[in-house]
Structure formats: C-alpha cells, structure tokens
Motif scaffolding. Structure first.
Motif, PDB file in Angstrom:
ATOM      1  N   ASP A 224      -5.039  12.489   8.421  1.00 56.98           N
ATOM      2  CA  ASP A 224      -3.943  11.851   7.681  1.00 56.98           C
ATOM      3  C   ASP A 224      -4.304  10.483   7.122  1.00 56.98           C
ATOM      4  O   ASP A 224      -3.427   9.700   6.753  1.00 56.98           O
TER       5      ASP A 224
ATOM      6  N   ASP B  13      -6.159   8.176   4.261  1.00 59.40           N
ATOM      7  CA  ASP B  13      -6.660   8.214   2.880  1.00 59.40           C
ATOM      8  C   ASP B  13      -7.902   7.363   2.679  1.00 59.40           C
ATOM      9  O   ASP B  13      -8.706   7.629   1.785  1.00 59.40           O
TER      10      ASP B  13
ATOM     11  N   THR C  50      -5.455   1.172  -3.617  1.00 65.47           N
ATOM     12  CA  THR C  50      -4.187   1.845  -3.891  1.00 65.47           C
ATOM     13  C   THR C  50      -3.827   1.859  -5.373  1.00 65.47           C
ATOM     14  O   THR C  50      -2.862   2.499  -5.767  1.00 65.47           O
TER      15      THR C  50
ATOM     16  N   ALA D 293     -12.893   5.774   0.497  1.00 65.84           N
ATOM     17  CA  ALA D 293     -11.883   6.814   0.350  1.00 65.84           C
ATOM     18  C   ALA D 293     -12.296   8.042   1.163  1.00 65.84           C
ATOM     19  O   ALA D 293     -13.477   8.254   1.468  1.00 65.84           O
ATOM     20  N   SER D 294     -11.317   8.867   1.500  1.00 65.57           N
ATOM     21  CA  SER D 294     -11.550   9.964   2.445  1.00 65.57           C
ATOM     22  C   SER D 294     -12.563  10.994   1.950  1.00 65.57           C
ATOM     23  O   SER D 294     -13.160  11.697   2.763  1.00 65.57           O
TER      24      SER D 294
ATOM     25  N   SER E 260     -13.745   5.049  -5.637  1.00 68.33           N
ATOM     26  CA  SER E 260     -13.491   5.467  -4.252  1.00 68.33           C
ATOM     27  C   SER E 260     -14.249   4.664  -3.204  1.00 68.33           C
ATOM     28  O   SER E 260     -14.100   4.917  -2.014  1.00 68.33           O
TER      29      SER E 260
ATOM     30  N   SER F 268       0.814  -1.200   0.000  1.00 65.11           N
ATOM     31  CA  SER F 268       0.000   0.000   0.000  1.00 65.11           C
ATOM     32  C   SER F 268       0.853   1.257   0.000  1.00 65.11           C
ATOM     33  O   SER F 268       1.863   1.336   0.683  1.00 65.11           O
ATOM     34  N   LYS F 269       0.432   2.252  -0.803  1.00 66.23           N
ATOM     35  CA  LYS F 269       1.092   3.549  -0.815  1.00 66.23           C
ATOM     36  C   LYS F 269       0.202   4.607  -0.163  1.00 66.23           C
ATOM     37  O   LYS F 269       0.571   5.763  -0.095  1.00 66.23           O
ATOM     38  N   LYS F 270      -0.967   4.216   0.273  1.00 71.30           N
ATOM     39  CA  LYS F 270      -1.885   5.128   0.930  1.00 71.30           C
ATOM     40  C   LYS F 270      -2.142   4.650   2.359  1.00 71.30           C
ATOM     41  O   LYS F 270      -1.992   3.470   2.668  1.00 71.30           O
ATOM     42  N   THR F 271      -2.524   5.575   3.208  1.00 70.97           N
ATOM     43  CA  THR F 271      -2.798   5.241   4.601  1.00 70.97           C
ATOM     44  C   THR F 271      -4.233   4.738   4.730  1.00 70.97           C
ATOM     45  O   THR F 271      -5.179   5.461   4.397  1.00 70.97           O
TER      46      THR F 271
END
Length: 546
Positions: free
Chosen positions: A436, A438, A463, A486-487, A469, A342-345
């Motif tokens: 913070d 995602d 990701t 998604a956020s 989303s 994963s590259k997103k939180t």
C-alpha cells in the motif's frame, strides 16, 4: 543542406541522414533518427513498406552536427571544465573543480545570435558548482550547419575565457558566538555546527570558536584574539540581530580597532548583514537567518569572498536584482502560509544498520547531535514531515539503536545480514513496506542535518503530476540524500546485492530522475569518520543529553 521526403529508390540516398526513427515491424527493430543510411538500411526500409522517407543530405560547405558541437566545445576549452563527446548535435561541459561559474554574457549572446541553428545554454552566472556539475551545453539544432556560421561562432568565442569555474580559496575562519541570559547551549551548539557545515561545503573550516557575553567589550576581546591567531575571515553571530551601527556587534568591531564598511543588504533573507575590516582581515556580522543552512544573502557574499572577488559596499548594493530568495523556516512573517499536502502514501526507510567501522569503536549513530542521538535526530525530522510511516532498519548493536529511539512512533526491522553490505538493509526495508506504499524515502541515519523542509520538498515533487519516479535533492549543484523512490522501482531495489546502494540504478533510469533544488547543505553532509565529527564540533566521548 537539403532536407525533405525522398523516394526510397532515389539515387544518392546512401549516406543521407535519417530525420526520424522508423520502425521495421514488431520484431525487426528500427532505423534510428540520425542514422547515416547504408545500402542495408535502405533495403530493410524498402522491405518494411516505406516508399518515401525524410532525410537530410549534406552539401559542400556543411558541417555535421556532432563535428560542429565538438568544435564549439573545444573553443570553450578551459582547465576548469571538461567537455563530453558530442552526440545528436549536443556537447556538454562539466565543472572540473568546485567554484563559482564565471561567464562572458555578451559573447555568449553574440554567438547565439549568429544562427538559430547554433545554441549555447549555461547555468546562471556565479552558480556554485561541484566537480562533474554540468555548467553549459552546446546544441546544434539541425543535422548540419554551414561552415561559415560555425567559423563565425568560433571567432566570437576565441580569445579570453568565455566560461570558467573560479576556484574557491581555502580559509581558516574564526567564529564568535555571543550569549544572553537564558540562551540554551543547544541553540549555540546548533549555530556553531551550522557555520562549520557552511564552510566545509566551501572547502574551508572554522579554526577557532569563541563564545562570549553579548557586550561590546567581550566582543572586542574575542575579535582581537581571533585576529592575533591568524583567523580570516572572522564571523560574528550575535545573540540578537544587528539593527544599527551602534549595536553591540558593530561597536565591538570598532572597539577592537576595526571599521564597519557596510551594514544592511538588498537581499532577503539576509538584510541584516554587516561587512567590516580589521587590518587585513575581513569581518562578517551574520544575519539571524545564517543560523540555518538555507541560502541567504550571507551565502552569496561569502561565496564571492572565497572566490577572490572584491567584497565591498558596491558589490553588496548590487545584489538587489534577484535578491528576493526563497523562504526559510521560522520567519516571523512567512510569505506563503499554505503548503501542498501529499495525496500519495510515502514511507521512510531509515538505514541504521551499519557498524561504523571507519569511526573506530564508537557507534556513530548514538553520538549526540544537539543533545540527542544522531539516529534520533534523523527520525525526528521524518516524524515532523509528511511521511506516513517510518521503518528503521537495524543491524549493528540493534538493542542500543532501538533504545535510542524509544517513545517514537516507528517500525523497527532487524537485518541480520547487515555486514554483507548496504544492499541487504535496503532489501530488508523495502520488504517491510507492503503493497500500500506509493513511494519510499531512503534516509541515511548518519545524515542528521537533513531538514523536515527538504523531506517535504521531495514529497511535494513526488506527488505532483508527471512521469518522473526518482527524486533526488540537489544543493550547490551537487546530488544528495535522501532519495525518494516510486513503487515501480521496489523490485529493482529488492534485487540489489553487496555494498551497492540505489545509486547503481540512476544511470539505468536517468530519464526518470527529478532533481529537486533544496536550500540546505545538510543533504550533502554525512558523518563517516572521526575527522568529520571533529570538523563539525561533535565529540565522540559525549553522551546524549549532556
């Protein structure tokens, strides 16, 4: 049908079909693609500066796209499916019952060859579908088609059924689990519950379970007992894999008076399947991969058996093409040794606040599943996944739930308004996420069979590059949980009220949804009632660790 650019003042323009949406200015709206033009529409377009517009004009013998699509759907009419109203030349067909999709490929191909303008697409043959699953879509490409082409398609589809959902029959199965010295009871419990869950998804149940030594004599006695009690089919899951017709499981069947019909199948995972007969009973020797709910060759055969198809050597031998299925966890030699990161939180929000009213006096979240509290099993799967944070929302009996999760790296937030509905717990969890994060994975604490692999699949989909989303797991063409948001949707989740979950937002954001196919029925299994616990072999009076 005539199609092309026409002067805005040309005679006969009224009644034409607009080919593309045309904007009327920043605050004046638009005339939509497919609109049948009125005098008012034409005047608005002229005032907006359009000198020419692209339109379709029907001629004698043409059939409008919606009428054509609805006519084709009616030609496929069957009690096992329902058709939607046609729109933009499309009419969708949905399953009306659980079952396997049966198709007449030759006639579908023949219909698709009549004209490039008339198309029909379906799910793969023998797909396992649930009610409301879309099984086919009819799409008319242009705004109209010649009546002659439409009539030819209807002629091809007429007669016997082209598309049908074959219902699954309900069975009372028998289950034999064999034991070897040193095999843990937790492993047997897990194997038992997996088979009960597998049959439950297919509308059947395990009527009787017998555990015995891994010996020919013990297996033969167990098989005979299940036969005498009327169980069919009989499922045999050995402590070790079946590697030969002379092995314990096949020998036990023969000793009970049965026969081995076929051993082995050209499907991986699932190679070591045994098919047998005992009088009028069907007997399955399960491959080791059947200990998981991930799809295997056993599932392909079992689904066809429940649909009433003949299950024999010829059928099993014909499963090789397409028989290389997806990977399962725990394979001694995995096909793919790498996995995306994963590259997103991503944070997980575990909704563990409910009072379990339908369960009676027991707090279901504290009942043991494989020896640990249900809520702890859910959290453990998340901890082994690639989520970066885990937030548990408590409500009913918060001290006991917190105690059950002792020693785990989690954040606990309490929802004092939990009795006002699930939306209050969603709001509490989302509010605790901060700025913070995602994406948020909304997990239900009463779904203990959602695996780490399923969670990681959702994260992988999230990701990946793209504009989607909302990520929803799908098993057997049925939507499940957990859902990853998604956020950009957090504000809407914070606005939910009452006993309404995130599902209320699906229709509003249908274009943003990504359905992620998974290999586990666990995404569809929650435990809301004592009957559900009993069906899956969970005792309400058992304590964790016992």
């Amino acid at each position: 049908m005539r199609f092309g650019m026409v002067d805005i003042g040309a005679p006969g323009l009224e009644g034409s079909i607009l080919a593309h949406t045309l904007r009327l200015g920043e605050s004046s709206g638009a005339v939509k693609k497919g609109a049948v033009l009125t005098k008012h529409d034409i005047e608005r377009l002229r005032r907006s500066g359009y000198a020419q517009i692209m339109v379709a004009q029907l001629e004698p013998g043409d059939v409008h796209e919606n009428e054509a699509a609805q006519t084709l759907a009616a030609s496929l009419a069957d009690p096992s499916t329902t058709a939607s109203d046609a729109s933009t030349g499309r009419c969708n067909l949905h399953a009306a019952q659980t079952g396997l999709l049966a198709l007449d490929r030759n006639r579908i191909d023949a219909m698709n060859r009549v004209s490039e303008s008339i198309t029909m697409a379906t799910l793969p043959e023998r797909s396992l579908v649930q009610p409301e699953t879309m099984v086919a879509t009819v799409k008319v490409i242009p705004f109209a088609v010649p009546r002659t082409d439409l009539d030819r398609c209807v002629e091809i589809l007429a007669g016997s059924r082209v598309l049908h959902v074959t219902p699954l029959r309900s069975f009372d199965a028998g289950l034999v689990l064999t034991e070897l010295p040193g095999v843990s009871q937790a492993l047997l419990e897990r194997a038992s519950r997996t088979q009960r869950a597998r049959l439950s998804v297919l509308g059947s149940r395990v009527r009787r379970e017998i555990r015995c030594k891994h010996s020919t004599r013990a297996v033969a006695r167990a098989i005979s007992t299940l036969r005498d009690e009327g169980c069919n089919p009989i499922l045999l899951l050995g402590a070790s894999a079946i590697v030969d017709r002379g092995d314990v499981i096949p020998s036990g069947l023969v000793a009970a008076g049965g026969e081995v019909v076929h051993l082995g199948m050209p499907v991986d995972p699932g190679n070591l399947l045994m098919l047998g007969r005992l009088e009028d009973r069907t007997v399955f020797g399960l491959p080791g991969c059947a200990r998981s709910l991930n799809p295997s060759g056993f599932d392909l055969v079992l689904q066809r058996f429940f649909a009433g198809e003949p299950v024999d050597s010829a059928m099993i031998s014909g499963l090789g093409v397409g028989g290389l299925l997806k990977e399962i966890p725990g394979r001694p030699m995995p096909r793919n040794l790498s996995a995306p990161r994963s590259k997103k939180t991503v944070a997980a929000v575990v909704l563990a606040a409910g009072a379990s009213r339908r369960m009676g006096e027991k707090n279901k979240l504290l009942l043991p599943v494989d020896g640990i509290p249900m809520v702890a099993r859910v959290v453990d799967a998340l901890q082994q996944s690639r989520v970066q944070r885990i937030i548990v929302v408590t409500g009913h009996e918060p001290e006991r739930v917190t105690e059950a999760l002792a020693g785990r790296e989690i954040e606990i937030v309490h929802n004092p308004s939990y009795a006002d509905g699930i939306a209050t717990s969603i709001r509490t969890g989302v509010a605790a996420l901060g700025e913070d994060v995602d994406g948020a994975l909304m997990a239900l604490a009463d779904m203990p069979w959602v695996s780490t692999d399923v969670i990681n699949r959702l994260i992988d989909a999230f990701t990946a590059d793209g504009e989607l989303s909302i990520f929803i797991p799908m098993f057997g063409r049925k939507r499940g949980n957990p859902v990853l948001w998604a956020s950009q949707h957090f504000s809407e989740l914070l606005a939910l009220s009452g006993d309404v979950g995130g599902k209320a937002l699906f229709h509003r954001h249908s274009a943003a949804i990504c359905y992620v196919d998974v290999e586990s029925a666990g995404v569809n299994i929650d435990l809301d009632t004592p009957e559900a616990l009993q069906e899956l072999g969970i005792r309400a009076d058992e304590k964790p660790g016992s």
